[in-house]
Design an enzyme around this catalytic site. Sequence first.
Site: not given
Ligand code: MG
Length: 444
Positions: A197, A252, A302
């Site tokens: 992830y 990320h 986010e």
């Molecule tokens: Mg993300």
Amino acid sequence: MNRRSLMKSVGFGIAAGTLGIASRGDETLANEYAKATKGLPPLKITNVKAILTAPEGIRLCVVKVETSEPGLYGLGCATFNQRPLPVVVAVDEYLSPFAKGRDADNIEDMWQNAYTSSYWRNGPVLNNALSGLDQALWDIKGKRANMPVYQLLGGKCRFAVDCYTHCSGQDLSRIEASVRRGLERGFRYIRIQRGGYGSPHLSKEAGYKEAGFALKSDSTMEVRPYVEGTVEMFGHVRSTFGPEVELLHDIHERIPPIEAINLVKRLEPYRPFFIEDPFAPEDNGYFKLLRQQTSVPIAMGELFNNPHEWTGLICERLIDFIRVHISQVGGLSVARKIATLCEWFNVRSAWHGPGDVSPVGHAANAHLDLAIPNFGIQESVRFSDRTREVFSGCPTVKNGYMYVNEAPGFGVDIDEKLAAKFPLPEHPGYWRPVRRSDGTAVRP
Ligand code: MG
């Protein structure tokens, strides 16, 4: 007569409302409603409580707001997977006594006053608590109007919500197989990641572990294998699946800003739909430099909690998709204002929608997606059968489109007894450290 049946009896709501107005002329309805409600006490909030559950091991938190009308309650998402317990305290010990006895109808007034009730504000814990209360009031409003929430937001701008799905693998053949499965399930938008992830942990080097620095369980991630592996992945997927599939990727925030700028430039020939979170929120100043170097669409946000983090990026046209996590910014009331701000700058929505958003939160995302003109794309998850048992009325996804339950409010309910059978897992939920080979901590 309770409030909902009263409203129905005078022609409000889906069943009688529109037809009633058309057939009975415009003269009487408002008068009838005013007469009929005269003397009724306003709908009061009687209790606000946080409910924790983890049907799939992810720590979900939902806020239930109960009202003076028996059986009329609302649900809102307050899921902060990494710190669920402080959210419960913020809801049960602070927001509940604050909200009790107040009018359930005045959502904006409640939001404004609850927001400043802590004096210090805009942090993730209090924003999630606020989101739970806020969304629950929208749910109640929908139930009272006998309409899905998207109708209260102005009605549909599209028939359903286009979604992307996650495809990943440790090597190119696994990534290819994963993308193929996504396309076979009907998705047109595919997020590709090499490794786990977010960012892959490709480095086999972990000198710090041999030196006894930090813990063996910490992960290691180096810049160069990630960057080269990601460029190679894009080349392979684009050449295998052709020009039409939309490809997304999440950096990320895990590489230095200048490396992220170089990576995004190198991905330009593969026409990404968007590249997400090239920088950490602390590095917002780099977006101007990125814009000067490439026209690849950028999604960001986010991890945002504070309006100062998104207003500048939107108004200076430095991003293309706003990616905030709706409960982390304080709820639906905030997100719809963000969407409206974005509309004037042609920034589209891409609300964060991972597994650590409750089904109530996914429904809130989707109701807003349906109603805003500048919708971009929605991240989607597959709810397990167990999750669907705990949360009836979950949104559904078919051929890459998400559909909401058309019941009044958000359309999602919770079986509290069943929810209690899935307590939080033993691990408290923090992000495990990710390090460079020498042990240096890597964001996020
Ligand atoms: Mg993300």
